[in-house]
Design a protein around this motif. Structure first.
Motif, PDB file in Angstrom:
ATOM      1  N   GLN A   1       0.565   4.616 -10.354  1.00  0.00           N
ATOM      2  CA  GLN A   1       0.884   3.211 -10.100  1.00  0.00           C
ATOM      3  C   GLN A   1       0.989   2.487 -11.429  1.00  0.00           C
ATOM      4  O   GLN A   1       0.119   2.629 -12.289  1.00  0.00           O
ATOM      5  CB  GLN A   1      -0.210   2.558  -9.254  1.00  0.00           C
TER       6      GLN A   1
ATOM      7  N   TYR B   1       0.846  -1.188   0.000  1.00  0.00           N
ATOM      8  CA  TYR B   1       0.000   0.000   0.000  1.00  0.00           C
ATOM      9  C   TYR B   1       0.883   1.239   0.000  1.00  0.00           C
ATOM     10  O   TYR B   1       2.080   1.180   0.301  1.00  0.00           O
ATOM     11  CB  TYR B   1      -0.934   0.012   1.219  1.00  0.00           C
ATOM     12  N   LEU B   2       0.283   2.377  -0.332  1.00  0.00           N
ATOM     13  CA  LEU B   2       0.966   3.659  -0.309  1.00  0.00           C
ATOM     14  C   LEU B   2       0.492   4.436   0.910  1.00  0.00           C
ATOM     15  O   LEU B   2      -0.713   4.526   1.169  1.00  0.00           O
ATOM     16  CB  LEU B   2       0.669   4.457  -1.585  1.00  0.00           C
TER      17      LEU B   2
ATOM     18  N   ILE C   1      -0.330  10.872  -8.024  1.00  0.00           N
ATOM     19  CA  ILE C   1       0.214   9.587  -7.577  1.00  0.00           C
ATOM     20  C   ILE C   1      -0.033   8.587  -8.692  1.00  0.00           C
ATOM     21  O   ILE C   1      -1.168   8.461  -9.169  1.00  0.00           O
ATOM     22  CB  ILE C   1      -0.465   9.099  -6.281  1.00  0.00           C
TER      23      ILE C   1
END
Length: 252
Positions: A45, A14-15, A43
């Motif tokens: 991914q 997870y972030l 952000i």
């Protein structure tokens, strides 16, 4: 690299995004003007696109083990046996699909092969096969003389030899089940003492590192890199604690 094999970065994660005030990096927060704003532009991914990888590599599937993934031509693919069911033991690797695949050692629990250009465009499939645990023999060859099971003389002990006995595999414990990722003989002996079906234990001291909890002791196989011993309740209740990890300090 592809998604196959053991790697902590391939496990779910997870972030965590937070605004930190003070600390060693931020310095003294007493002069900070509150409230503060924490602005994030973006952000991103990235997700592994296996379809693109397959165009430039070879898909390898490992049944009953680890190592599946997409490998580039010319690289080495590694397959490792998974956890067998109770009463079975690893026998060998079978190549179900793959042109000219030559395993380094088909009888080793961890084996490798070089991905060749001839494998391009096809799926390579390996499978680990298992057989029932070896039954005891009526006339075992010369080996260590077993001590009485469940002895209590105040000392946890093992055989002085480095070979191993055949028998029934009641439970096979991989290194990742050990308290610190690798079994010591004392820890393996303790597992046997606490496991009712176990009458003796065998520990592989080499790269395999498995703790075998056994019964029906059979013939002795003279080799090296093994530790063995009978079920000994002193190994569970001798008052000697196993090594422990240092306490974790939580800083908020």
């Amino acid at each position: 690299t592809g998604p196959g094999g053991e790697n902590p970065f391939r496990r779910p994660g997870y972030l965590l995004i937070n605004q930190a005030i003070g600390g060693n990096a931020g310095g003294d927060p007493s002069n900070t003007d509150f409230p503060v704003q924490y602005r994030i532009d973006w952000i991103r991914q990235w997700t592994w696109d296996e379809s693109v990888a397959v165009e430039n590599g070879v898909r390898v599937t490992v049944n009953n083990g680890a190592g599946s993934g997409v490998y580039e031509v010319g690289t080495n693919a590694t397959a490792a046996v998974g956890q067998p069911v109770v009463g079975q033991v690893f026998d060998s690797w079978s190549v179900l699909s793959g042109s000219g695949v030559m395993l380094d050692d088909p009888t080793s629990e961890t084996t490798t092969f070089t991905v060749s250009a001839g494998n391009a465009g096809e799926d390579v499939i390996l499978e680990a096969t298992f057989v029932s645990g070896n039954p005891p023999t009526e006339s075992p060859v010369a080996g260590p003389t077993p001590a009485p099971a469940q002895q209590q003389d105040g000392e946890c002990s093992k055989y002085s030899t480095e070979g191993w006995h055949r028998g029934t595999y009641e439970k096979v414990m991989l290194p990742n089940k050990a308290p610190f990722g690798r079994w010591s003989w004392e820890e393996c002996a303790r597992e046997c003492a606490l496991f009712d079906p176990c009458t003796f234990w065998t520990l592989q001291l080499g790269s395999e590192g498995k703790c075998h909890l056994m019964s029906n002791q059979g013939e002795y196989v003279g080799s090296s890199n093994h530790a063995e011993g009978d079920k000994d309740l002193d190994c569970a209740f001798d008052g000697t604690p196993l090594p422990t990890m240092p306490p974790t300090v939580s800083v908020k």
